[in-house]
Design a protein around this motif. Structure first.
Motif, PDB file in Angstrom:
ATOM      1  N   GLU A   1     -25.840  22.198   8.194  1.00 39.09           N
ATOM      2  CA  GLU A   1     -25.921  20.824   7.725  1.00 39.09           C
ATOM      3  C   GLU A   1     -24.862  20.524   6.675  1.00 39.09           C
ATOM      4  N   PHE A   2     -24.489  19.274   6.615  1.00 39.79           N
ATOM      5  CA  PHE A   2     -23.488  18.791   5.675  1.00 39.79           C
ATOM      6  C   PHE A   2     -24.025  18.812   4.256  1.00 39.79           C
ATOM      7  N   VAL A   3     -23.177  19.246   3.319  1.00 41.13           N
ATOM      8  CA  VAL A   3     -23.554  19.242   1.908  1.00 41.13           C
ATOM      9  C   VAL A   3     -22.715  18.215   1.142  1.00 41.13           C
ATOM     10  N   ALA A   4     -21.389  18.382   1.177  1.00 40.97           N
ATOM     11  CA  ALA A   4     -20.516  17.496   0.412  1.00 40.97           C
ATOM     12  C   ALA A   4     -19.097  17.610   0.940  1.00 40.97           C
ATOM     13  N   VAL A   5     -18.311  16.572   0.668  1.00 41.46           N
ATOM     14  CA  VAL A   5     -16.905  16.574   1.065  1.00 41.46           C
ATOM     15  C   VAL A   5     -16.093  15.857  -0.008  1.00 41.46           C
ATOM     16  N   ILE A   6     -14.836  16.273  -0.151  1.00 42.13           N
ATOM     17  CA  ILE A   6     -13.937  15.631  -1.106  1.00 42.13           C
ATOM     18  C   ILE A   6     -12.609  15.346  -0.430  1.00 42.13           C
ATOM     19  N   ASN A   7     -12.121  14.133  -0.618  1.00 41.67           N
ATOM     20  CA  ASN A   7     -10.806  13.772  -0.106  1.00 41.67           C
ATOM     21  C   ASN A   7      -9.749  14.455  -0.955  1.00 41.67           C
ATOM     22  N   TRP A   8      -8.807  15.122  -0.289  1.00 45.44           N
ATOM     23  CA  TRP A   8      -7.901  15.987  -1.047  1.00 45.44           C
ATOM     24  C   TRP A   8      -6.903  15.213  -1.901  1.00 45.44           C
ATOM     25  N   SER A   9      -6.433  14.080  -1.422  1.00 51.52           N
ATOM     26  CA  SER A   9      -5.429  13.352  -2.191  1.00 51.52           C
ATOM     27  C   SER A   9      -6.066  12.455  -3.252  1.00 51.52           C
ATOM     28  N   GLY A  10      -7.074  11.684  -2.868  1.00 52.54           N
ATOM     29  CA  GLY A  10      -7.651  10.735  -3.813  1.00 52.54           C
ATOM     30  C   GLY A  10      -8.821  11.248  -4.618  1.00 52.54           C
TER      31      GLY A  10
ATOM     32  N   SER B   1     -11.973  11.230  -3.755  1.00 50.92           N
ATOM     33  CA  SER B   1     -13.276  10.603  -3.508  1.00 50.92           C
ATOM     34  C   SER B   1     -14.221  11.613  -2.873  1.00 50.92           C
ATOM     35  N   THR B   2     -15.507  11.430  -3.160  1.00 48.41           N
ATOM     36  CA  THR B   2     -16.501  12.406  -2.714  1.00 48.41           C
ATOM     37  C   THR B   2     -17.635  11.739  -1.951  1.00 48.41           C
ATOM     38  N   SER B   3     -18.322  12.551  -1.183  1.00 47.00           N
ATOM     39  CA  SER B   3     -19.502  12.103  -0.459  1.00 47.00           C
ATOM     40  C   SER B   3     -20.478  13.263  -0.401  1.00 47.00           C
ATOM     41  N   TYR B   4     -21.781  12.940  -0.481  1.00 45.83           N
ATOM     42  CA  TYR B   4     -22.814  13.972  -0.526  1.00 45.83           C
ATOM     43  C   TYR B   4     -23.930  13.670   0.465  1.00 45.83           C
ATOM     44  N   ALA B   5     -24.610  14.740   0.864  1.00 49.62           N
ATOM     45  CA  ALA B   5     -25.859  14.546   1.577  1.00 49.62           C
ATOM     46  C   ALA B   5     -26.827  13.861   0.618  1.00 49.62           C
ATOM     47  N   ASP B   6     -27.534  12.868   1.124  1.00 50.03           N
ATOM     48  CA  ASP B   6     -28.411  12.077   0.261  1.00 50.03           C
ATOM     49  C   ASP B   6     -29.399  12.942  -0.525  1.00 50.03           C
TER      50      ASP B   6
END
Length: 120
Positions: free
Chosen positions: A46-55, A57-62
């Motif tokens: 399952e997805f936990v978190a991701v980060i855009n490498w240049s900017g 920005s982040t996103s997380y599992a709720d």
């Protein structure tokens, strides 16, 4: 491609913290994002978190917002996952992944995984 090496897993008591690291090498100039996934025994990854490498920005599992924080050190080509207030249900193998974008194509690589065990 990109080679990924995770570290920082281990055994921790419930309520404790761990910081995972994932160092990337190889074709890192075309990195678009890096992220973390996890897989508990008998469950799907399952997805936990991701980060855009240049900017950055982040996103997380709720379900993990507020306890987990993803960050990066671009100079070291390393992504981190700070995990606080750990719970036994966070026990899993944590995998780092990278996503490269080259001429509109995506290329994904995975690390070997690092075990996180949270005792109650």
């Amino acid at each position: 491609q990109v080679q990924l090496v995770e570290s920082g897993g281990g055994l921790v008591q419930a309520g404790g913290s761990l910081r995972l690291s994932c160092a990337a090498s190889g074709r890192t100039l075309s990195l678009y994002s890096m992220g973390w996934f996890r897989q508990a025994p008998g469950k799907e990854r399952e997805f936990v978190a991701v980060i855009n490498w240049s900017g950055g920005s982040t996103s997380y599992a709720d379900s993990l917002k507020g306890r987990f924080t993803i960050s990066r050190d671009s100079a070291k080509n390393t992504v981190y996952l700070q995990m606080n207030s750990l719970k036994p249900e966070d026990t899993a193998v944590y995998y780092c992944n990278s996503n490269r974008r080259v001429f509109g194509n995506s290329y994904v690589n995975w690390g070997q995984g690092t075990q996180v065990t949270v005792s109650s």
